[in-house]
Design a protein around this motif. Structure first.
Motif, PDB file in Angstrom:
ATOM      1  N   ASP A  43       0.824  -1.205   0.000  1.00  0.00           N
ATOM      2  CA  ASP A  43       0.000   0.000   0.000  1.00  0.00           C
ATOM      3  C   ASP A  43       0.859   1.257   0.000  1.00  0.00           C
ATOM      4  O   ASP A  43       2.050   1.217   0.291  1.00  0.00           O
ATOM      5  CB  ASP A  43      -0.963  -0.003   1.185  1.00  0.00           C
ATOM      6  CG  ASP A  43      -0.287   0.279   2.514  1.00  0.00           C
ATOM      7  OD1 ASP A  43       0.802  -0.269   2.754  1.00  0.00           O
ATOM      8  OD2 ASP A  43      -0.835   1.051   3.319  1.00  0.00           O
ATOM      9  N   ASP A  44       0.212   2.352  -0.352  1.00  0.00           N
ATOM     10  CA  ASP A  44       0.809   3.682  -0.368  1.00  0.00           C
ATOM     11  C   ASP A  44       0.033   4.548   0.613  1.00  0.00           C
ATOM     12  O   ASP A  44      -1.064   5.010   0.296  1.00  0.00           O
ATOM     13  CB  ASP A  44       0.740   4.258  -1.783  1.00  0.00           C
ATOM     14  CG  ASP A  44       1.138   5.732  -1.866  1.00  0.00           C
ATOM     15  OD1 ASP A  44       1.615   6.303  -0.868  1.00  0.00           O
ATOM     16  OD2 ASP A  44       0.963   6.316  -2.953  1.00  0.00           O
ATOM     17  N   PRO A  45       0.580   4.794   1.813  1.00  0.00           N
ATOM     18  CA  PRO A  45      -0.138   5.606   2.791  1.00  0.00           C
ATOM     19  C   PRO A  45      -0.133   7.095   2.449  1.00  0.00           C
ATOM     20  O   PRO A  45      -0.852   7.878   3.069  1.00  0.00           O
ATOM     21  CB  PRO A  45       0.619   5.335   4.094  1.00  0.00           C
ATOM     22  CG  PRO A  45       2.013   5.016   3.643  1.00  0.00           C
ATOM     23  CD  PRO A  45       1.839   4.286   2.332  1.00  0.00           C
ATOM     24  N   ASP A  46       0.678   7.498   1.454  1.00  0.00           N
ATOM     25  CA  ASP A  46       0.787   8.904   1.082  1.00  0.00           C
ATOM     26  C   ASP A  46      -0.183   9.308  -0.024  1.00  0.00           C
ATOM     27  O   ASP A  46      -0.165  10.452  -0.472  1.00  0.00           O
ATOM     28  CB  ASP A  46       2.218   9.213   0.613  1.00  0.00           C
ATOM     29  CG  ASP A  46       3.255   8.850   1.664  1.00  0.00           C
ATOM     30  OD1 ASP A  46       3.026   9.149   2.850  1.00  0.00           O
ATOM     31  OD2 ASP A  46       4.284   8.254   1.296  1.00  0.00           O
ATOM     32  N   ALA A  47      -1.004   8.382  -0.480  1.00  0.00           N
ATOM     33  CA  ALA A  47      -1.945   8.682  -1.559  1.00  0.00           C
ATOM     34  C   ALA A  47      -2.884   9.812  -1.136  1.00  0.00           C
ATOM     35  O   ALA A  47      -3.226   9.935   0.043  1.00  0.00           O
ATOM     36  CB  ALA A  47      -2.737   7.433  -1.930  1.00  0.00           C
ATOM     37  N   PRO A  48      -3.307  10.643  -2.083  1.00  0.00           N
ATOM     38  CA  PRO A  48      -4.144  11.810  -1.748  1.00  0.00           C
ATOM     39  C   PRO A  48      -5.413  11.485  -0.970  1.00  0.00           C
ATOM     40  O   PRO A  48      -5.836  12.267  -0.138  1.00  0.00           O
ATOM     41  CB  PRO A  48      -4.487  12.402  -3.120  1.00  0.00           C
ATOM     42  CG  PRO A  48      -3.385  11.963  -4.020  1.00  0.00           C
ATOM     43  CD  PRO A  48      -2.967  10.608  -3.502  1.00  0.00           C
ATOM     44  N   LYS A  49      -6.029  10.321  -1.213  1.00  0.00           N
ATOM     45  CA  LYS A  49      -7.276   9.968  -0.523  1.00  0.00           C
ATOM     46  C   LYS A  49      -7.065   8.923   0.564  1.00  0.00           C
ATOM     47  O   LYS A  49      -7.972   8.208   0.941  1.00  0.00           O
ATOM     48  CB  LYS A  49      -8.308   9.463  -1.532  1.00  0.00           C
ATOM     49  CG  LYS A  49      -8.740  10.535  -2.511  1.00  0.00           C
ATOM     50  CD  LYS A  49      -9.778  10.010  -3.469  1.00  0.00           C
ATOM     51  CE  LYS A  49     -10.173  11.094  -4.456  1.00  0.00           C
ATOM     52  NZ  LYS A  49     -11.151  10.626  -5.427  1.00  0.00           N
ATOM     53  N   THR A  51      -0.807  -3.424  -9.222  1.00  0.00           N
ATOM     54  CA  THR A  51      -0.766  -2.186  -9.980  1.00  0.00           C
ATOM     55  C   THR A  51       0.489  -1.452  -9.524  1.00  0.00           C
ATOM     56  O   THR A  51       0.716  -1.296  -8.323  1.00  0.00           O
ATOM     57  CB  THR A  51      -2.045  -1.339  -9.819  1.00  0.00           C
ATOM     58  OG1 THR A  51      -1.999  -0.247 -10.743  1.00  0.00           O
ATOM     59  CG2 THR A  51      -2.233  -0.811  -8.429  1.00  0.00           C
ATOM     60  N   PRO A  52       1.364  -1.072 -10.457  1.00  0.00           N
ATOM     61  CA  PRO A  52       2.660  -0.513 -10.066  1.00  0.00           C
ATOM     62  C   PRO A  52       2.544   0.873  -9.430  1.00  0.00           C
ATOM     63  O   PRO A  52       1.591   1.611  -9.700  1.00  0.00           O
ATOM     64  CB  PRO A  52       3.431  -0.449 -11.382  1.00  0.00           C
ATOM     65  CG  PRO A  52       2.405  -0.417 -12.445  1.00  0.00           C
ATOM     66  CD  PRO A  52       1.225  -1.172 -11.915  1.00  0.00           C
ATOM     67  N   PRO A  53       3.530   1.226  -8.604  1.00  0.00           N
ATOM     68  CA  PRO A  53       3.556   2.560  -7.999  1.00  0.00           C
ATOM     69  C   PRO A  53       3.582   3.649  -9.065  1.00  0.00           C
ATOM     70  O   PRO A  53       4.282   3.531 -10.069  1.00  0.00           O
ATOM     71  CB  PRO A  53       4.858   2.569  -7.200  1.00  0.00           C
ATOM     72  CG  PRO A  53       5.152   1.132  -6.931  1.00  0.00           C
ATOM     73  CD  PRO A  53       4.640   0.398  -8.140  1.00  0.00           C
ATOM     74  N   CYS A  54       2.819   4.722  -8.822  1.00  0.00           N
ATOM     75  CA  CYS A  54       2.714   5.820  -9.777  1.00  0.00           C
ATOM     76  C   CYS A  54       2.241   7.068  -9.039  1.00  0.00           C
ATOM     77  O   CYS A  54       1.104   7.500  -9.206  1.00  0.00           O
ATOM     78  CB  CYS A  54       1.738   5.446 -10.883  1.00  0.00           C
ATOM     79  SG  CYS A  54       1.882   6.458 -12.354  1.00  0.00           S
ATOM     80  N   PRO A  55       3.098   7.637  -8.189  1.00  0.00           N
ATOM     81  CA  PRO A  55       2.635   8.778  -7.390  1.00  0.00           C
ATOM     82  C   PRO A  55       2.310   9.989  -8.264  1.00  0.00           C
ATOM     83  O   PRO A  55       3.020  10.273  -9.224  1.00  0.00           O
ATOM     84  CB  PRO A  55       3.820   9.068  -6.470  1.00  0.00           C
ATOM     85  CG  PRO A  55       5.006   8.554  -7.201  1.00  0.00           C
ATOM     86  CD  PRO A  55       4.515   7.363  -7.971  1.00  0.00           C
ATOM     87  N   PRO A  56       1.222  10.705  -7.929  1.00  0.00           N
ATOM     88  CA  PRO A  56       0.844  11.879  -8.714  1.00  0.00           C
ATOM     89  C   PRO A  56       1.790  13.066  -8.500  1.00  0.00           C
ATOM     90  O   PRO A  56       1.952  13.900  -9.382  1.00  0.00           O
ATOM     91  CB  PRO A  56      -0.566  12.202  -8.229  1.00  0.00           C
ATOM     92  CG  PRO A  56      -0.616  11.637  -6.847  1.00  0.00           C
ATOM     93  CD  PRO A  56       0.276  10.431  -6.860  1.00  0.00           C
TER      94      PRO A  56
END
Length: 169
Positions: free
Chosen positions: A71-77, A116-121
């Motif tokens: 997981d990515d805890p930094d995702a906008p939502k 699904t690969p990492p892809c930070p905005p």
């Protein structure tokens, strides 16, 4: 009293589940052949290139099953789940390009089953690869929602370990 309990339950409904339950001992040592803890994930493992999934390994430990949550805890939502695999067989200590037939992949936060690969905005994001030792298989079906899969993992988790990789926009 009942009303207070219902209000308390409803208050937590909007919060996404965390991939790391705080009451689970952290005895597993998790590694990848791709990056070290706190290091940058190479572009071939992100949306900037091929988007391969890294091979994840962990210290052998007695368990009835294992699970992996990326997981990515930094995702906008809030937490964005990139990959959830439940019910890896007892004795498993590595997961890579193929997933054992007896294991199940849940949907990721993008709505598809599997990686699904990492892809930070924007900015730098932390991607947590958390492995859980389970007291029993979760019984979660392939394609389950990320929330259902993570809740089932938390309910059976006896031990965990984590490695974090970074990706910058």
């Amino acid at each position: 009293m009942l009303l207070a309990a219902v209000v308390g339950l409803l208050a937590g409904c909007d919060a996404p589940p965390s991939s790391a339950p705080t009451s689970v001992p952290t005895g597993l040592v998790v590694a990848t052949d791709t990056f070290g803890d706190g290091e940058t994930i190479p572009p071939n493992f992100t949306c900037k290139a091929a988007g391969y999934r890294p091979t994840v390994s962990w210290t052998p430990t007695p368990a009835k099953a294992f699970a992996l949550v990326v997981d990515d805890p930094d995702a906008p939502k809030g937490d964005f789940y990139h990959w959830i695999v439940t019910d890896l067989p007892a004795g498993t200590n590595k997961l890579g390009a193929t997933v054992p037939a007896s294991a199940h992949q849940a949907k990721n936060s993008g709505g598809t089953v599997g990686w699904t690969p990492p892809c930070p905005p924007s900015g730098t994001h932390h991607y947590r690869f958390t492995v859980y030792a389970l007291s029993a298989p979760t019984g979660v079906a392939a394609g389950a929602s990320p929330e259902k899969a993570v809740d089932a993992i938390k309910a059976k988790a006896t031990e965990q370990g984590e490695i974090t990789g970074l990706v910058s926009h």
